[in-house]
Structure formats: C-alpha cells, structure tokens
Design a protein around this motif. Structure first.
Motif, PDB file in Angstrom:
ATOM      1  N   VAL A  35      24.611  53.644  71.448  1.00 46.47           N
ATOM      2  CA  VAL A  35      24.775  54.562  72.579  1.00 46.47           C
ATOM      3  C   VAL A  35      26.170  54.544  73.118  1.00 46.47           C
ATOM      4  CG1 VAL A  35      23.786  54.544  75.101  1.00 46.47           C
ATOM      5  CG2 VAL A  35      22.507  53.666  73.201  1.00 46.47           C
ATOM      6  N   PHE A  36      26.353  55.561  73.438  1.00 47.70           N
ATOM      7  CA  PHE A  36      27.963  55.904  74.100  1.00 47.70           C
ATOM      8  C   PHE A  36      27.764  56.809  75.631  1.00 47.70           C
ATOM      9  CE2 PHE A  36      28.400  55.626  69.677  1.00 47.70           C
ATOM     10  CZ  PHE A  36      29.542  54.709  69.563  1.00 47.70           C
ATOM     11  N   ALA A  37      28.958  56.877  76.270  1.00 46.34           N
ATOM     12  CA  ALA A  37      28.675  57.360  77.761  1.00 46.34           C
ATOM     13  C   ALA A  37      29.933  58.189  77.935  1.00 46.34           C
ATOM     14  CB  ALA A  37      28.334  56.494  78.776  1.00 46.34           C
ATOM     15  N   THR A  38      29.879  59.085  78.473  1.00 46.79           N
ATOM     16  CA  THR A  38      31.011  60.005  78.910  1.00 46.79           C
ATOM     17  C   THR A  38      30.432  60.671  80.324  1.00 46.79           C
ATOM     18  OG1 THR A  38      30.496  62.318  78.001  1.00 46.79           O
ATOM     19  CG2 THR A  38      31.922  60.753  76.568  1.00 46.79           C
ATOM     20  N   ASP A  39      31.443  61.256  81.383  1.00 44.14           N
ATOM     21  CA  ASP A  39      31.257  62.137  82.069  1.00 44.14           C
ATOM     22  C   ASP A  39      30.400  63.210  81.593  1.00 44.14           C
ATOM     23  OD1 ASP A  39      32.419  60.578  84.070  1.00 44.14           O
ATOM     24  OD2 ASP A  39      34.251  61.865  84.192  1.00 44.14           O
ATOM     25  N   GLU A  76      15.982  56.896  72.963  1.00 41.85           N
ATOM     26  CA  GLU A  76      15.459  56.607  71.452  1.00 41.85           C
ATOM     27  C   GLU A  76      14.786  58.029  70.988  1.00 41.85           C
ATOM     28  OE1 GLU A  76      12.809  53.257  71.271  1.00 41.85           O
ATOM     29  OE2 GLU A  76      13.780  52.547  69.199  1.00 41.85           O
ATOM     30  N   GLY A  77      15.288  58.597  69.828  1.00 45.94           N
ATOM     31  CA  GLY A  77      14.510  59.787  69.561  1.00 45.94           C
ATOM     32  C   GLY A  77      15.279  60.977  70.322  1.00 45.94           C
ATOM     33  N   VAL A 135      21.020  51.450  83.598  1.00 47.74           N
ATOM     34  CA  VAL A 135      21.086  52.535  84.002  1.00 47.74           C
ATOM     35  C   VAL A 135      19.650  53.461  83.410  1.00 47.74           C
ATOM     36  CG1 VAL A 135      23.420  53.169  84.488  1.00 47.74           C
ATOM     37  CG2 VAL A 135      22.512  53.109  82.006  1.00 47.74           C
ATOM     38  N   ALA A 136      19.232  52.679  82.039  1.00 48.93           N
ATOM     39  CA  ALA A 136      18.077  53.209  81.748  1.00 48.93           C
ATOM     40  C   ALA A 136      17.451  52.278  80.505  1.00 48.93           C
ATOM     41  CB  ALA A 136      18.228  54.494  80.944  1.00 48.93           C
ATOM     42  N   GLY A 154      16.698  45.706  75.030  1.00 52.77           N
ATOM     43  CA  GLY A 154      15.738  47.166  75.298  1.00 52.77           C
ATOM     44  C   GLY A 154      16.254  47.668  76.576  1.00 52.77           C
ATOM     45  N   VAL A 155      17.347  47.211  77.218  1.00 50.66           N
ATOM     46  CA  VAL A 155      18.124  47.913  78.352  1.00 50.66           C
ATOM     47  C   VAL A 155      19.359  48.540  78.211  1.00 50.66           C
ATOM     48  CG1 VAL A 155      18.575  47.595  81.009  1.00 50.66           C
ATOM     49  CG2 VAL A 155      16.513  46.616  79.878  1.00 50.66           C
TER      50      VAL A 155
END
Ligand code: FES
Length: 103
Positions: free
Chosen positions: A36-40, A13-14, A6-7, A96-97
């Motif tokens: 890194v975490f992800a939510t809607d 970072e930052g 996804v990125a 790094g992804v």
C-alpha cells in the motif's frame, strides 16, 4: 505527526485505488502488488482525482483527465502534461489495518 488508522486492508484488497479523507485532506491509497502507498488524491496538473485513474506497468498512476502519470512510490511526475510531483504520505500495515502518517 502520529499514525492514523485510515482503513482496513480488506478495503483495498482486490482494488487498485481507494480514495480516503484524513483531517480534511483528500488522499489516494494504492495497492501495488499487495503493497500500500499513499499520495494526495488531486492531480497536480488539474482538477482530477487520481483514485479514478488506472495503475500502469512500472508502478505508475495515470490521471483520468489528461493521462499524465506519476510514480506511485515516490510521487514523481513522470509523464506529460504533469511536471509537479505529488505529495506522498507514509503508510504501514499492521494487523490487517492501514495506518497513515500525513506528510
Ligand atoms: Fe491530471 Fe491534467 S488533470 S493530467
């Protein structure tokens, strides 16, 4: 569901938050002390993007509209007026992804 690239990690970072779109779903990535975490991305209380909110002490994201809060790690609604939890998505970072597995 398989993992989706996804990125690059460098994009968050930052930064505190990063809005992304995966298969038409709006998702917010969070940088919590380098993890890194992800939510809607949409607040469960109304029409607001959590990626426009602020990360608070204790790993909470504060909604920019009515200042309700959620736990970034679990999606749990923590502060009024939010009562409905956020949907979380699995994340892994390799080479790094950032990879995401949609819930
Ligand atoms: Fe997020 Fe109301 S829209 S707290």
């Amino acid at each position: 569901m398989s993992w989706i690239n996804v990125a690059p990690y460098a994009d968050i970072e930052g930064e505190e938050t990063l809005p992304i779109e995966v298969d038409g779903q709006k998702i917010c990535l969070y940088n919590l002390d380098g993890k890194v975490f992800a939510t809607d991305n949409q607040c469960t209380h109304g029409d607001a993007a959590l990626s426009d909110g602020l990360i608070q002490e204790g790993g909470l994201i504060e909604c920019p509209l009515h200042e309700g809060t959620f736990d970034i790690r679990t999606g749990e609604a923590k502060g009024a007026p939010c009562t409905q939890d956020l949907r979380c998505h699995e994340i892994k970072v390799e080479g790094g992804v950032i990879y995401l597995r949609p819930a």
